[in-house]
Write a protein that holds these residues in place. Structure first.
Motif, PDB file in Angstrom:
ATOM      1  N   ASP A  27       9.656  -7.610  -6.682  1.00  0.00           N
ATOM      2  CA  ASP A  27       8.846  -7.795  -5.261  1.00  0.00           C
ATOM      3  C   ASP A  27       9.024  -9.087  -4.936  1.00  0.00           C
ATOM      4  OD1 ASP A  27       7.442  -9.545  -7.178  1.00  0.00           O
ATOM      5  OD2 ASP A  27       5.845  -8.200  -7.915  1.00  0.00           O
ATOM      6  N   PRO A  39      12.124  -3.201   0.209  1.00  0.00           N
ATOM      7  CA  PRO A  39      10.969  -2.925  -0.547  1.00  0.00           C
ATOM      8  C   PRO A  39      10.775  -1.533  -0.060  1.00  0.00           C
ATOM      9  CG  PRO A  39      10.551  -4.343   1.430  1.00  0.00           C
ATOM     10  CD  PRO A  39      12.175  -4.413   1.264  1.00  0.00           C
ATOM     11  N   ASP A  61       7.012  -0.782  -0.004  1.00  0.00           N
ATOM     12  CA  ASP A  61       5.968  -0.887   0.692  1.00  0.00           C
ATOM     13  C   ASP A  61       5.724  -2.395   1.028  1.00  0.00           C
ATOM     14  OD1 ASP A  61       3.239  -1.129   1.380  1.00  0.00           O
ATOM     15  OD2 ASP A  61       2.802   0.287  -0.335  1.00  0.00           O
ATOM     16  N   HIS A 115       3.202  -4.041   2.263  1.00  0.00           N
ATOM     17  CA  HIS A 115       1.952  -4.649   2.148  1.00  0.00           C
ATOM     18  C   HIS A 115       1.856  -5.588   1.039  1.00  0.00           C
ATOM     19  CE1 HIS A 115       1.017  -0.683   4.225  1.00  0.00           C
ATOM     20  NE2 HIS A 115       0.224  -1.447   4.768  1.00  0.00           N
ATOM     21  N   ASP A 116       0.689  -6.624   1.284  1.00  0.00           N
ATOM     22  CA  ASP A 116       0.732  -7.681   0.551  1.00  0.00           C
ATOM     23  C   ASP A 116      -0.294  -7.241  -0.746  1.00  0.00           C
ATOM     24  OD1 ASP A 116       2.653  -9.367   1.532  1.00  0.00           O
ATOM     25  OD2 ASP A 116       1.337 -10.270   2.767  1.00  0.00           O
ATOM     26  N   THR A 117      -0.226  -6.318  -1.270  1.00  0.00           N
ATOM     27  CA  THR A 117      -1.385  -5.743  -2.505  1.00  0.00           C
ATOM     28  C   THR A 117      -0.618  -5.668  -3.611  1.00  0.00           C
ATOM     29  OG1 THR A 117      -0.933  -3.469  -1.856  1.00  0.00           O
ATOM     30  CG2 THR A 117      -2.546  -4.678  -0.516  1.00  0.00           C
ATOM     31  N   ALA A 122       1.242  -2.441  -3.939  1.00  0.00           N
ATOM     32  CA  ALA A 122       2.494  -2.557  -2.974  1.00  0.00           C
ATOM     33  C   ALA A 122       3.707  -3.245  -3.847  1.00  0.00           C
ATOM     34  CB  ALA A 122       2.410  -3.050  -1.656  1.00  0.00           C
ATOM     35  N   ARG A 154       4.864  -0.919  -6.910  1.00  0.00           N
ATOM     36  CA  ARG A 154       6.009   0.133  -6.164  1.00  0.00           C
ATOM     37  C   ARG A 154       7.115  -0.517  -5.983  1.00  0.00           C
ATOM     38  NH1 ARG A 154       4.540   3.181  -1.041  1.00  0.00           N
ATOM     39  NH2 ARG A 154       6.580   4.383  -1.985  1.00  0.00           N
ATOM     40  N   ASN A 155       7.307  -1.836  -5.368  1.00  0.00           N
ATOM     41  CA  ASN A 155       8.734  -2.436  -5.105  1.00  0.00           C
ATOM     42  C   ASN A 155       9.356  -2.954  -6.487  1.00  0.00           C
ATOM     43  OD1 ASN A 155       7.971  -2.039  -2.160  1.00  0.00           O
ATOM     44  ND2 ASN A 155       7.126  -4.006  -2.060  1.00  0.00           N
TER      45      ASN A 155
END
Length: 326
Positions: free
Chosen positions: A257, A303, A305, A307-309, A312, A315-316
């Protein structure tokens, strides 16, 4: 008184001798001047004749230099040679005409011009022979070009046929590899179907990093070792059925990430690459040939995903397996 008269008479007798001597000297001076003038006139005539001869020689040298340059230009190409020879031929004919006109001027020039005309005629004959040879060479080159074009067309047809056959063969290889990929992923899906963090995305089999590695580490966890060994056993069974003519490779891609890391690794590049290499080393230890393995690191630049969660980011962080052609 008598003595004085004798002296006067002697002085008068010497004067005619002085006059004769001066007259003789004057005639000599006039003769010398006449000879000098005649010599100057004769020298001027000689110099003029030499100047004319030099000018004529200069013209001839210029003509010969021009003919030499024309001769050198014959070697450049067949078309240029033919044009140059024709131009030289025309110039030689013009020179011959000019020389023939000059023959009528003087008898001396007539002999010289006759010799030049004869030399020009020989050159014209030689140039004509060269022109004939060049025409023959051009005809032969044209025939060879026609033959070469026919050969090129035949070769192009054979290349097109080979390309078509190659495309068919490649398509067949790709289709075969696709069948083995489907079988490999199908078996892994059946084995790992109930496990969290493992999924099939398109033509890739994806492990979340937490399934295989501790956070921030490139050393496989015991669970990760077990998962990779399971994958290796399945892959050995499938790869043993792949024909040797199919150029396949199992690519192991490491992804991270975009969060900054605070471990022994300088960046996500090193971390993702190190994890992929660790997996490849274990696969080799489990009997997978290194000739069919590749380890690549993508850091955080591919990536899944954006998103900045935390979900996410999770997943990355992943390891992907892709069975593809080499």
């Amino acid at each position: 008184m008598a003595r004085r008269r004798r002296q006067t008479h002697a002085g008068l007798d010497a004067w005619p001798g002085y006059v004769d001597a001066l007259s003789t000297l004057l005639m000599v001076v006039i003769f010398v001047l006449l000879v000098f003038v005649l010599g100057q006139a004769f020298l001027s005539v000689v110099l003029n004749k030499r100047q004319q001869a030099m000018e004529q020689l200069a013209r001839q040298v210029a003509q010969l230099s021009e003919m030499l340059s024309l001769e050198k230009s014959h070697n450049q190409s067949l078309q240029l040679s033919v044009a140059s020879l024709q131009s030289a031929h025309a110039k030689d004919l013009a020179m011959e005409t000019s020389l023939t006109a000059q023959v009528t001027q003087t008898a001396t020039e007539r002999d010289n011009q006759a010799r030049l005309a004869q030399a020009s005629a020989q050159q014209v004959s030689a140039l004509g022979a060269q022109l004939d040879q060049l025409r023959q060479q051009l005809s032969a080159a044209t025939a060879m070009l026609d033959i070469s074009q026919n050969e090129i067309r035949d070769r192009d047809r054979r290349i097109d046929d080979l390309g078509l056959k190659l495309n068919v063969a490649l398509a067949d290889k790709v289709e075969q590899l696709q069948r083995y990929r489907s079988e490999f992923f199908g078996r892994l899906r059946d084995i790992l179907k109930d496990q969290q963090g493992v999924q099939v995305v398109g033509d890739r089999f994806v492990f979340q990093s937490e399934v295989l590695f501790p956070p921030g580490s490139a050393d496989l966890s015991p669970k990760g070792v077990a998962e990779i060994r399971t994958l290796a056993r399945t892959f050995r069974q499938v790869s043993s059925q792949i024909p040797g003519g199919i150029p396949w490779i199992l690519r192991v891609d490491g992804h991270a990430d975009r969060q900054p890391i605070h471990t022994a690794f300088a960046s996500n590049w090193e971390l993702s690459s190190a994890r992929a290499i660790t997996v490849v080393k274990l696969l080799i230890a489990e009997g997978i040939s290194p000739h069919h393995l590749a380890a690549t690191g993508f850091a955080d630049f591919q990536p899944l995903d954006a998103h900045d969660t935390q979900a996410a980011f999770a997943r990355n962080r992943r390891i992907e397996f892709r069975l593809t052609d080499r």
